[in-house]
Design a protein around this motif. Structure first.
Motif, PDB file in Angstrom:
ATOM      1  N   TYR B 166       0.815  -1.217   0.000  1.00 45.64           N
ATOM      2  CA  TYR B 166       0.000   0.000   0.000  1.00 45.64           C
ATOM      3  C   TYR B 166       0.847   1.264   0.000  1.00 45.64           C
ATOM      4  O   TYR B 166       0.517   2.257   0.627  1.00 45.64           O
ATOM      5  CB  TYR B 166      -0.994  -0.001   1.181  1.00 45.64           C
ATOM      6  N   THR B 167       1.999   1.212  -0.661  1.00 49.11           N
ATOM      7  CA  THR B 167       2.802   2.415  -0.910  1.00 49.11           C
ATOM      8  C   THR B 167       3.030   2.491  -2.426  1.00 49.11           C
ATOM      9  O   THR B 167       2.876   1.492  -3.135  1.00 49.11           O
ATOM     10  CB  THR B 167       4.183   2.349  -0.223  1.00 49.11           C
ATOM     11  N   PRO B 168       3.428   3.661  -2.936  1.00 50.69           N
ATOM     12  CA  PRO B 168       3.762   3.771  -4.363  1.00 50.69           C
ATOM     13  C   PRO B 168       4.856   2.781  -4.766  1.00 50.69           C
ATOM     14  O   PRO B 168       4.868   2.278  -5.884  1.00 50.69           O
ATOM     15  CB  PRO B 168       4.244   5.213  -4.515  1.00 50.69           C
ATOM     16  N   PHE B 169       5.767   2.480  -3.824  1.00 48.29           N
ATOM     17  CA  PHE B 169       6.849   1.556  -4.133  1.00 48.29           C
ATOM     18  C   PHE B 169       6.289   0.170  -4.464  1.00 48.29           C
ATOM     19  O   PHE B 169       6.741  -0.489  -5.408  1.00 48.29           O
ATOM     20  CB  PHE B 169       7.818   1.490  -2.952  1.00 48.29           C
ATOM     21  N   ALA B 170       5.275  -0.250  -3.691  1.00 50.41           N
ATOM     22  CA  ALA B 170       4.640  -1.542  -3.955  1.00 50.41           C
ATOM     23  C   ALA B 170       4.005  -1.545  -5.339  1.00 50.41           C
ATOM     24  O   ALA B 170       4.082  -2.534  -6.070  1.00 50.41           O
ATOM     25  CB  ALA B 170       3.588  -1.853  -2.891  1.00 50.41           C
ATOM     26  N   VAL B 171       3.381  -0.413  -5.702  1.00 45.67           N
ATOM     27  CA  VAL B 171       2.761  -0.311  -7.030  1.00 45.67           C
ATOM     28  C   VAL B 171       3.843  -0.434  -8.107  1.00 45.67           C
ATOM     29  O   VAL B 171       3.680  -1.158  -9.097  1.00 45.67           O
ATOM     30  CB  VAL B 171       2.005   1.027  -7.171  1.00 45.67           C
ATOM     31  N   ALA B 172       4.961   0.260  -7.890  1.00 48.45           N
ATOM     32  CA  ALA B 172       6.047   0.206  -8.872  1.00 48.45           C
ATOM     33  C   ALA B 172       6.570  -1.220  -9.021  1.00 48.45           C
ATOM     34  O   ALA B 172       6.840  -1.681 -10.136  1.00 48.45           O
ATOM     35  CB  ALA B 172       7.173   1.149  -8.458  1.00 48.45           C
ATOM     36  N   ILE B 173       6.688  -1.943  -7.888  1.00 48.78           N
ATOM     37  CA  ILE B 173       7.153  -3.338  -7.948  1.00 48.78           C
ATOM     38  C   ILE B 173       6.173  -4.176  -8.765  1.00 48.78           C
ATOM     39  O   ILE B 173       6.554  -4.922  -9.672  1.00 48.78           O
ATOM     40  CB  ILE B 173       7.313  -3.928  -6.532  1.00 48.78           C
ATOM     41  N   GLY B 174       4.877  -4.016  -8.446  1.00 45.09           N
ATOM     42  CA  GLY B 174       3.857  -4.808  -9.136  1.00 45.09           C
ATOM     43  C   GLY B 174       3.820  -4.515 -10.626  1.00 45.09           C
ATOM     44  O   GLY B 174       3.751  -5.432 -11.451  1.00 45.09           O
ATOM     45  N   LEU B 175       3.896  -3.225 -10.976  1.00 44.15           N
ATOM     46  CA  LEU B 175       3.863  -2.856 -12.390  1.00 44.15           C
ATOM     47  C   LEU B 175       5.121  -3.349 -13.102  1.00 44.15           C
ATOM     48  O   LEU B 175       5.051  -3.856 -14.227  1.00 44.15           O
ATOM     49  CB  LEU B 175       3.744  -1.333 -12.545  1.00 44.15           C
ATOM     50  N   SER B 176       6.281  -3.197 -12.458  1.00 43.06           N
ATOM     51  CA  SER B 176       7.535  -3.654 -13.065  1.00 43.06           C
ATOM     52  C   SER B 176       7.464  -5.137 -13.370  1.00 43.06           C
ATOM     53  O   SER B 176       7.881  -5.581 -14.443  1.00 43.06           O
ATOM     54  CB  SER B 176       8.721  -3.403 -12.125  1.00 43.06           C
ATOM     55  N   TYR B 177       6.929  -5.884 -12.414  1.00 38.03           N
ATOM     56  CA  TYR B 177       6.826  -7.321 -12.614  1.00 38.03           C
ATOM     57  C   TYR B 177       5.954  -7.636 -13.816  1.00 38.03           C
ATOM     58  O   TYR B 177       6.311  -8.457 -14.668  1.00 38.03           O
ATOM     59  CB  TYR B 177       6.265  -7.980 -11.345  1.00 38.03           C
ATOM     60  N   SER B 178       4.814  -6.934 -13.899  1.00 44.45           N
ATOM     61  CA  SER B 178       3.887  -7.209 -14.996  1.00 44.45           C
ATOM     62  C   SER B 178       4.475  -6.842 -16.345  1.00 44.45           C
ATOM     63  O   SER B 178       4.253  -7.523 -17.336  1.00 44.45           O
ATOM     64  CB  SER B 178       2.590  -6.420 -14.794  1.00 44.45           C
ATOM     65  N   TYR B 179       5.206  -5.730 -16.398  1.00 43.59           N
ATOM     66  CA  TYR B 179       5.638  -5.195 -17.693  1.00 43.59           C
ATOM     67  C   TYR B 179       7.079  -5.564 -18.062  1.00 43.59           C
ATOM     68  O   TYR B 179       7.581  -5.132 -19.095  1.00 43.59           O
ATOM     69  CB  TYR B 179       5.466  -3.672 -17.719  1.00 43.59           C
ATOM     70  N   LEU B 180       7.738  -6.345 -17.196  1.00 40.33           N
ATOM     71  CA  LEU B 180       9.144  -6.689 -17.455  1.00 40.33           C
ATOM     72  C   LEU B 180       9.383  -7.252 -18.861  1.00 40.33           C
ATOM     73  O   LEU B 180      10.336  -6.851 -19.532  1.00 40.33           O
ATOM     74  CB  LEU B 180       9.656  -7.653 -16.383  1.00 40.33           C
ATOM     75  N   PRO B 181       8.544  -8.166 -19.352  1.00 40.73           N
ATOM     76  CA  PRO B 181       8.791  -8.696 -20.715  1.00 40.73           C
ATOM     77  C   PRO B 181       8.805  -7.605 -21.776  1.00 40.73           C
ATOM     78  O   PRO B 181       9.559  -7.691 -22.740  1.00 40.73           O
ATOM     79  CB  PRO B 181       7.622  -9.664 -20.938  1.00 40.73           C
ATOM     80  N   PHE B 182       7.977  -6.550 -21.581  1.00 43.07           N
ATOM     81  CA  PHE B 182       7.948  -5.452 -22.557  1.00 43.07           C
ATOM     82  C   PHE B 182       9.288  -4.724 -22.609  1.00 43.07           C
ATOM     83  O   PHE B 182       9.612  -4.077 -23.592  1.00 43.07           O
ATOM     84  CB  PHE B 182       6.859  -4.433 -22.198  1.00 43.07           C
ATOM     85  N   MET B 183      10.030  -4.763 -21.496  1.00 42.23           N
ATOM     86  CA  MET B 183      11.349  -4.113 -21.461  1.00 42.23           C
ATOM     87  C   MET B 183      12.415  -5.073 -22.000  1.00 42.23           C
ATOM     88  O   MET B 183      13.268  -4.699 -22.794  1.00 42.23           O
ATOM     89  CB  MET B 183      11.675  -3.695 -20.021  1.00 42.23           C
TER      90      MET B 183
END
Lengths: 362, 301
Positions: B166-183
């Motif tokens: 429940y912090t922006p950092f957690a959101v960044a982790i979750g989004l990074s995980y989801s979008y890693l293949p795109f990178m």
């Protein structure tokens, strides 16, 4: 010249892969390259010449042995710590940089000041005659121009040794001849040791101070071009460098400081005896231009003309020797006022001076 | 000849081939976008929906201004701040993804060709799991008393709950995980094409590993890096599910804001206007990319 200057390769071996895929690229190779020398590694593809070059450059680590530069071991230094630069076969110019940025790269890596870098780049552009192309990208240059940029980039750092990996193989014949002369000029002007890799024996003979002929991971012979050409010590060397007649023979009887060799049937040849003349089965190596054709009956190898090829300066006769002793190629210079040439089918004698015969043990 | 119509001309053939895609885009993309653009210029309805006959730019004005009691406009940066917050979060996500993705792609490009396809397959595994499941998995990992928190406490590395969920950092982790293949995939594609003899040339000219990376490898991989950053940045900006679940809905993001307008707030024109503002930012990012990399030096060889 002190004993320790130049490159000393000491018992270098290099294997790639393991198990069934194991390839022995170099097998216990030793070699001395003198300072300021134009030295060529010559051999067919797969002989290990490029591997040896990459070991000197530092792109590969030797499996055994050592490499010394001016008496100091460099075998385990990374390539960026060696005072050695390379001209790659593919040139390997940085496509995202201009010509000037390519040449400046090595100087910037040394931490040279901007003004000095610019001066050195300008100096290099003049040296390789590329003035005005500073802002071009490699893709906008012809093959010959890219070659010159690669040379300028490698020479800019004033390396102790310049390594050249078949740098001329991608150029057409005319440009290649020009670059051969150019390279020789650059080597003389810069005073840098050049180690040149090629599979082209003509290129090796015309450019080198000395050359090493390699085959199958071994160095077979090292010497000046004339020495390699006139006195090959291996069948492979004799065969690889230029055209040569190789005749199977057995030593018959010594005759003073000469030895008579029997070719088969009644055909014999008298050769200069080396210090320790090889006995038993040998190969006699004779350059086509060192033999001459005489009418039948003269002292020589008897045979009949089988084919004649006129190639301008010379005429090449192929003679089938009598008694199944094989074929013999004779190359005769076409001189004004020369005696009437032979025709196909003519019985002839191939005359070989004893000093023109190189006796090779099999 | 039954296939005669198909061969009639090159133009016909091309239309037949491209037709389904054009139809698909027109019905499912172009018409909804035009509709949405139209809605953003309408009056809001009293109980949701819109009044189709009343046109106004109020929705766009409301993005930056608030109408006072006397009717004068006052600057209101609340929505702009939400956009900025989302913007920074997307930047953070992109940087995090790049830091993980570049070494991954580099490692993959250095492997023998026969292993590379397997590695590409492994990288795409996150796509095989439902988005919600992935996010709930991260909740289990990140929450206090969860796997990571317990492990760190057991190792004695932390003596208080990590409080990451429940912090922006957690959101960044979750989004990074989801979008890693795109990178990873675009960077891998450009590194795979890279001629490693150029790296040898850099070493030969005196560059150590760090400088060979900075001066040769990264510049030549730049088109792939830029493509990867755009592919991660854009969906991060409009992400809805991950910020809702891992951010705990405490700080509003663009995606949630837009969803609110169509849901609880019943302000369709404003929701549509916000969506268009987002679209504008995305287009700007793509235009910048195209201007910078349309003719990349690496492709000229």
């Amino acid at each position: 010249m002190s004993e320790s200057s130049g490159i000393a390769v000491r018992g270098i071996s290099k294997t790639f892969g393991s198990g069934a895929d194991r390839v022995q690229a170099l097998d216990n190779v030793s070699l001395d390259i003198r300072e300021n020398e134009f030295f060529t590694l010559l051999g067919p593809s797969g002989c290990g010449k490029t591997t040896l070059l990459r070991l000197i450059a530092g792109f590969e680590q030797p499996s055994a042995g050592d490499i010394l530069l001016d008496g100091v071991s460099i075998a385990h230094l990374p390539p960026f710590q060696r005072p050695v630069n390379t001209v790659f076969q593919s040139y390997a110019l940085f496509p995202h940089m201009t010509v000037a940025q390519n040449i400046a790269f090595g100087l910037e890596m040394q931490g040279m000041a901007r003004r000095q870098v610019d001066e050195r780049v300008a100096e290099m552009m003049t040296l390789v005659q590329l003035g005005g192309l500073e802002a071009r990208r490699p893709a906008q240059l012809s093959g010959g121009q890219q070659q010159r940029v690669a040379l300028a980039r490698a020479l800019a750092n004033h390396p102790k040794v310049l390594l050249l990996d078949e740098p001329l193989s991608a150029l057409d014949l005319k440009l290649r001849k020009e670059m051969q002369i150019e390279l020789k000029r650059l080597q003389l002007e810069s005073g840098i040791t050049f180690v040149f890799v090629t599979h082209d024996q003509e290129e090796a003979l015309t450019m080198s101070d000395r050359l090493a002929v390699m085959s199958d991971g071994h160095i077979l012979q090292i010497g000046a071009p004339a020495e390699i050409y006139e006195h090959p010590r291996h069948r492979f060397v004799a065969d690889f460098i230029g055209e040569i007649n190789l005749l199977d023979a057995t030593a018959a009887e010594p005759n003073g400081n000469r030895v008579r060799y029997r070719l088969g049937g009644s055909q014999t040849l008298l050769a200069e005896a080396a210090d320790a003349p090889p006995a038993g089965r040998v190969s006699l190596a004779i350059r086509p231009e060192r033999a001459s054709l005489e009418p039948a009956g003269e002292e020589g190898l008897a045979g009949a003309v089988e084919s004649i090829v006129y190639i301008g300066a010379d005429t090449v006769y192929r003679v089938a020797l009598a008694d199944g002793a094989g074929n013999f190629i004779v190359r005769v210079q076409n001189r004004a006022g020369a005696r009437g040439a032979f025709a196909i089918g003519d019985a002839v004698a191939v005359v070989v001076p004893p000093e023109a015969i190189q006796v090779l043990s099999d | 000849m039954p296939m005669g119509w198909f061969r009639r001309s090159k133009t016909h053939r091309q239309m037949a081939l491209i037709g389904p895609a054009v139809l698909f885009l027109a019905v499912l993309m172009l018409i909804p976008i035009v509709l949405m653009g139209y809605v953003s210029f309408l009056e809001r309805g009293e109980f949701g929906g819109v009044r189709w006959s009343d046109h106004t730019v109020d929705a766009y004005v409301a993005f930056l201004f608030e109408r006072d009691f006397d009717g004068s406009l006052q600057l209101n940066t609340d929505y702009l701040q939400i956009f900025l917050r989302s913007f920074w979060l997307s930047i953070g996500t992109t940087v995090l993804t790049l830091l993980v993705g570049f070494p991954t792609a580099f490692y993959m490009a250095l492997q023998p060709p026969r292993y590379r396809n397997l590695l590409i397959f492994l990288v795409t595994i996150p796509f095989w799991t439902n988005l919600l499941v992935r996010n709930y998995a991260w909740i289990l990992l990140l929450r206090n008393g969860g796997l990571i928190d317990s492990a760190l406490a057991w190792l004695g590395l932390t003596d208080a709950p990590i409080s990451v969920l429940y912090t922006p950092f957690a959101v960044a982790i979750g989004l990074s995980y989801s979008y890693l293949p795109f990178m990873v995939l675009p960077i891998y594609a450009s590194l795979e094409k890279l001629d490693f003899r150029l790296v040898e040339a850099a070493f030969d000219l005196g560059a150590d590993r760090r400088r060979a990376l900075a001066r040769v490898i990264i510049p030549l991989a730049a088109p792939g890096i830029a493509a990867g950053c755009i592919l991660v940045f854009i969906p991060s900006l409009g992400a809805y599910v991950t910020p809702e679940l891992l951010g705990g809905g405490k700080s509003l993001m663009i995606g949630s804001l837009i969803q609110n307008q169509f849901g609880a707030a019943r302000n369709w024109p404003f929701g549509a206007a916000l969506a268009f503002a987002l679209l504008g930012i995305v287009l700007l990012a793509i235009v910048i990319y195209l201007l910078r990399f349309r003719r990349s030096p690496g492709e000229m060889t």
